[in-house]
Design an enzyme around this catalytic site. Structure first.
Site, PDB file in Angstrom:
ATOM      1  N   GLN A 142       1.271 -11.213  -3.302  1.00 57.75           N
ATOM      2  CA  GLN A 142       0.040 -10.669  -3.234  1.00 57.75           C
ATOM      3  C   GLN A 142      -0.456 -10.241  -4.661  1.00 57.75           C
ATOM      4  O   GLN A 142       0.047  -9.599  -5.423  1.00 57.75           O
ATOM      5  CB  GLN A 142      -0.395  -9.869  -2.531  1.00 57.75           C
ATOM      6  CG  GLN A 142      -0.248 -10.001  -0.882  1.00 57.75           C
ATOM      7  CD  GLN A 142      -0.516  -8.807  -0.078  1.00 57.75           C
ATOM      8  OE1 GLN A 142      -0.165  -7.660  -0.231  1.00 57.75           O
ATOM      9  NE2 GLN A 142      -1.566  -8.986   0.861  1.00 57.75           N
TER      10      GLN A 142
ATOM     11  N   ARG B 149       7.237 -11.051   5.465  1.00 55.40           N
ATOM     12  CA  ARG B 149       6.404 -10.747   6.907  1.00 55.40           C
ATOM     13  C   ARG B 149       7.069 -11.832   7.984  1.00 55.40           C
ATOM     14  O   ARG B 149       7.107 -12.871   7.619  1.00 55.40           O
ATOM     15  CB  ARG B 149       4.970 -10.995   6.835  1.00 55.40           C
ATOM     16  CG  ARG B 149       4.117  -9.913   6.225  1.00 55.40           C
ATOM     17  CD  ARG B 149       2.758 -10.177   6.020  1.00 55.40           C
ATOM     18  NE  ARG B 149       2.015  -9.279   5.165  1.00 55.40           N
ATOM     19  CZ  ARG B 149       0.768  -9.443   4.936  1.00 55.40           C
ATOM     20  NH1 ARG B 149      -0.070 -10.304   5.408  1.00 55.40           N
ATOM     21  NH2 ARG B 149       0.237  -8.474   4.087  1.00 55.40           N
TER      22      ARG B 149
ATOM     23  N   HIS C 222      -5.069  -1.508  -5.579  1.00 64.12           N
ATOM     24  CA  HIS C 222      -5.751  -0.359  -4.699  1.00 64.12           C
ATOM     25  C   HIS C 222      -6.547   0.358  -5.586  1.00 64.12           C
ATOM     26  O   HIS C 222      -6.244   0.641  -6.723  1.00 64.12           O
ATOM     27  CB  HIS C 222      -4.500   0.438  -4.231  1.00 64.12           C
ATOM     28  CG  HIS C 222      -3.522  -0.557  -3.076  1.00 64.12           C
ATOM     29  ND1 HIS C 222      -2.692  -1.080  -3.524  1.00 64.12           N
ATOM     30  CD2 HIS C 222      -3.935  -0.659  -1.934  1.00 64.12           C
ATOM     31  CE1 HIS C 222      -2.093  -1.726  -2.382  1.00 64.12           C
ATOM     32  NE2 HIS C 222      -2.996  -1.420  -1.240  1.00 64.12           N
TER      33      HIS C 222
ATOM     34  N   HIS D 151      -8.381  -1.509  -0.864  1.00 64.47           N
ATOM     35  CA  HIS D 151      -7.465  -2.539  -0.876  1.00 64.47           C
ATOM     36  C   HIS D 151      -7.954  -3.830  -1.071  1.00 64.47           C
ATOM     37  O   HIS D 151      -8.998  -4.116  -0.641  1.00 64.47           O
ATOM     38  CB  HIS D 151      -6.546  -2.732   0.379  1.00 64.47           C
ATOM     39  CG  HIS D 151      -5.907  -1.687   1.184  1.00 64.47           C
ATOM     40  ND1 HIS D 151      -4.660  -1.298   1.159  1.00 64.47           N
ATOM     41  CD2 HIS D 151      -6.645  -0.517   1.885  1.00 64.47           C
ATOM     42  CE1 HIS D 151      -4.516  -0.178   1.924  1.00 64.47           C
ATOM     43  NE2 HIS D 151      -5.717   0.444   2.182  1.00 64.47           N
TER      44      HIS D 151
ATOM     45  N   ASP E 151      -2.323  -7.943  -5.564  1.00 67.23           N
ATOM     46  CA  ASP E 151      -2.664  -7.160  -4.869  1.00 67.23           C
ATOM     47  C   ASP E 151      -3.308  -5.976  -5.709  1.00 67.23           C
ATOM     48  O   ASP E 151      -3.002  -5.772  -7.103  1.00 67.23           O
ATOM     49  CB  ASP E 151      -1.762  -6.290  -4.126  1.00 67.23           C
ATOM     50  CG  ASP E 151      -2.197  -5.408  -2.544  1.00 67.23           C
ATOM     51  OD1 ASP E 151      -3.374  -5.470  -2.692  1.00 67.23           O
ATOM     52  OD2 ASP E 151      -1.236  -5.242  -1.991  1.00 67.23           O
TER      53      ASP E 151
ATOM     54  N   LYS F  28     -12.706  -5.404   6.670  1.00 65.46           N
ATOM     55  CA  LYS F  28     -12.386  -6.095   5.545  1.00 65.46           C
ATOM     56  C   LYS F  28     -13.525  -7.063   5.288  1.00 65.46           C
ATOM     57  O   LYS F  28     -14.101  -7.593   6.045  1.00 65.46           O
ATOM     58  CB  LYS F  28     -10.998  -6.718   5.508  1.00 65.46           C
ATOM     59  CG  LYS F  28     -10.910  -7.475   6.802  1.00 65.46           C
ATOM     60  CD  LYS F  28      -9.481  -8.437   6.504  1.00 65.46           C
ATOM     61  CE  LYS F  28      -9.299  -9.311   7.838  1.00 65.46           C
ATOM     62  NZ  LYS F  28      -8.127 -10.273   7.630  1.00 65.46           N
TER      63      LYS F  28
ATOM     64  N   CYS G 261       0.960  -1.154  -0.040  1.00 69.61           N
ATOM     65  CA  CYS G 261      -0.082   0.223  -0.140  1.00 69.61           C
ATOM     66  C   CYS G 261       0.758   1.135  -0.172  1.00 69.61           C
ATOM     67  O   CYS G 261       0.476   2.012  -0.745  1.00 69.61           O
ATOM     68  CB  CYS G 261      -0.977  -0.181   1.230  1.00 69.61           C
ATOM     69  SG  CYS G 261      -1.315  -1.683   2.155  1.00 69.61           S
TER      70      CYS G 261
HETATM   71 ZN   LIG Z   1      -2.995  -2.223   0.285  1.00 72.04          ZN
END
Ligand SMILES: [Zn+2]
Ligand SMILES: [Zn+2]
Length: 643
Positions: free
Chosen positions: A390, A372, A394, A520, A392, A474, A343
């Site tokens: 991910q 992580r 946005h 997200h 991912d 979420k 992010c």
């Molecule tokens: Zn994010």
């Protein structure tokens, strides 16, 4: 004043039930009917689970717990943990007992055996047999309450130091003055309860394994021996459970990964998978499906750095809220963090340019590799890792656009999961966690937006209070695999906060600056984890479209290798993923190994095929398909891909 001689409790359907004062749950069950009296295991009174023998408070709403209730299984597994401790202390005198809770699939108990006693998996059968004797003896669970000083004295006299410590902590942390003890047969344990009426309600019990565990999970404390087991209400349920475990073992991706050349894990980088050739192909095939969704739903794609200055992570809130999960590094006196999320990088990209309301919603995707710092003990193959990618994205939008965008994400997830054969998607809505940023008002708005989007689509969901991300609530998406196990994959989070921290703006139609909302979202979640789920779901035998190797060419002898290579080259031209077994092994051995490799097709080539320019096709699903030309085989593969 006259004492009340009757109490009235309320049954689940609202009917009142009058009972003599001092009546217990067992009395209530008996008053309702003899069948229920026999089936009763415990009672819920005003929401609290209690022993059947406990007296009922006047006016309580009650429900009798029987083996049909899900919680009942937990109850008898807790019973079974006590029976195990009973058996263990009987077989190994001098053993110190600690705690023994029920867990998701069964129960465990942690013991400290006397120094001269070595207990191994070989002893499990003996312990199980001793447990069975106590179960057959139908010992009842009897509770008594003792003042703490007396309980401490009792356990100290028995040399049960851990129990003494537990009581001392209860006095210090909760200010308790009495504690409850439960007896079954000769064994008495410190326990909050509740318990079932007797040991005979445990119809089937099985001990499964043994492991080391630190007292209270503290590495500076004693190493204990944890024994795991499970219990059921019937032998049949236990057999089904054991069968499922066998099947899960056969599908274990940690074994299939290296065996099928998909991935490996090394001690040099715990929790960070090495993708091998076949696994990398699998990842690319999965990615291609995600890309198809990105194209269809008008996403752009970016790539941002893995290593960024810690200052950025202060600004994003990760430093304060996520630090224990992050890796840090230093170079030339500058401090960096290895990104745990994508992010902040995405925010820098958005913030580097001016944006107009005409561009919104702006959907920006990134296949972001993140790291992580998970504890080594919780790592599990590809399912729990320290480094993963991910899928991912946005989405920057106006508050009015949230419902439409969340709906779009849900639809993308439906389509994508269906492509992989997962039709049944479960949704969970998670709300504000303890560690979080942003105002109560922002959280309320964000939670309402997600709820609104789900309700607008008439989707069913369950609530998971307190499990949101630190920056916003979420929705999580869960799939169910071939063994009926549920896996969390995709996620969609509404965030009013990050755009503020990064001062992100767009100009509205009056040319005034406005704050966008940030969504997200990840469709599959972690690519690594999803690959792990797929490996187990298919037991390594992927459908034709997803198989890293669709066909293995098997030359009958060494002199057919050249022709085999030629066949493979032709098929590659036609878009088939193919490998040649060039080893000097017998054809029988090659066929057996190709079967173990779990690829959909084998192509045997020998003199006859060389003469006719064909391949003899053997399909795993359909058996021998006979000889055919390359083009015909390629067509067969492509039609199977489309199916
Ligand atoms: Zn994010
Ligand atoms: Zn207990």
């Amino acid at each position: 004043m006259e004492a009340a001689t009757q109490i009235t409790v309320k049954l689940p359907d609202g009917t009142p039930l009058e009972l003599p004062d001092g009546s217990s749950g067992a009395d209530a069950a008996a008053a309702i009917g003899p069948g229920l009296a026999k089936a009763a295991l415990a009672i819920r009174a005003d929401g609290e689970l209690r022993d059947l023998s406990a007296p009922l408070p006047d006016g309580a709403e009650i429900a009798i717990l029987t083996d049909r209730d899900e919680e009942a299984l937990e109850l008898i597994r807790h019973d079974a943990a006590h029976v195990m401790a009973e058996a263990v202390t009987e077989l190994f005198p001098g053993t110190k007992v600690t705690i023994g809770p029920p867990i998701e699939q069964g129960f465990y108990y942690d013991f400290e055996f006397p120094p001269d006693v070595k207990v191994s998996e070989d002893d499990l059968e003996r312990i199980e047999a001793a447990m069975q004797r106590h179960i057959d003896a139908a010992e009842s669970f009897e509770r008594r309450d003792l003042p703490t000083a007396q309980a401490i004295e009792l356990f100290r006299a028995q040399g049960q130091d851990y129990k003494v410590e537990l009581i001392e902590d209860l006095i210090r942390d909760e200010g308790v003055e009495t504690v409850s003890l439960y007896r079954n047969g000769p064994f008495e344990d410190l326990c909050r309860g509740p318990h079932g009426p007797g040991t005979d309600r445990i119809a089937a019990v099985k001990l499964s394994s043994l492991a080391g565990a630190y007292w209270r999970g503290d590495e500076s404390r004693a190493m204990l021996t944890r024994i795991y087991g499970t219990a059921f209400f019937s032998k049949k349920d236990l057999a089904a459970h054991l069968e499922l475990i066998e099947q899960a073992k056969a599908r274990d991706h940690r074994r299939l990964g290296p065996e099928l050349g998909l991935f490996m894990l090394r001690k040099e980088a715990p929790g960070m998978p090495f993708w091998l050739a076949h696994g990398t192909t699998l990842l690319r095939l999965i990615e291609a499906e995600v890309h198809a969704q990105l194209r269809k739903r008008e996403y752009t794609e970016i790539k941002t750095p893995h290593l960024m200055d810690v200052e950025l992570w202060h600004r994003s809130g990760h430093w304060d809220n996520y630090q224990e999960n992050m890796y840090f590094t230093e170079s030339k006196e500058r401090q960096y963090a290895i990104r745990p999320m994508n992010c902040p990088g995405a925010c820098l990209v958005f913030g580097s340019d001016r944006h107009s309301y005409r561009e919104l919603p702006l959907r920006v995707a990134e296949f972001g590799e993140v790291s992580r710092a998970e504890r080594e003990g919780v790592l599990h193959g590809l399912l729990r890792v320290r480094a993963f990618t991910q899928d991912d994205a946005h989405i920057y939008c106006t508050p009015e656009q949230i419902v439409g965008e969340v709906t779009g994400v849900c639809e993308a997830i439906d389509e994508l999961y269906a492509r992989f054969g997962f039709e049944d998607v479960q949704i969970e809505l998670s709300t504000r966690p303890e560690k979080s940023i942003g105002s109560a008002e922002q959280w309320e708005r964000a939670e309402a937006a997600l709820r609104g989007a789900l309700e607008a689509q008439e989707r069913e969901y369950t609530l998971n209070p307190g499990d949101g991300a630190f920056y916003g609530p979420k929705i999580d998406f869960h799939i169910t695999d071939a063994l009926g196990r549920s896996w969390q994959c995709g996620t969609c989070q509404v965030d009013f906060f990050m755009p503020e921290r990064f001062d992100l703006t767009y100009t509205d139609h009056n040319d005034a600056p406005q704050r966008p909302v940030m969504i997200h979202r990840a469709l599959l979640g972690s690519m690594e984890r999803f690959a792990g789920i797929l490996i187990e779901h298919h037991a390594g035998r992927f459908p034709v479209w997803l198989a890293p190797v669709q066909a293995t060419v098997l030359p009958i002898s060494d002199r057919h290798i050249e022709f085999g290579d030629e066949v493979a080259a032709q098929l590659r031209q036609l878009g088939v993923r193919v490998e040649v077994d060039r080893r000097s092994e017998s054809i029988g051995k090659k066929v057996r190994d190709a079967e173990l490799a779990r690829n959909p097709y084998m192509l045997v080539v020998g003199d006859r095929e060389q003469e006719t320019g064909e391949v003899a096709v053997r399909s795993h699903a359909e058996g021998e398909l006979g000889a055919m030309g390359y083009a015909q085989f390629a067509e067969l593969v492509h039609s199977a891909e489309a199916a």
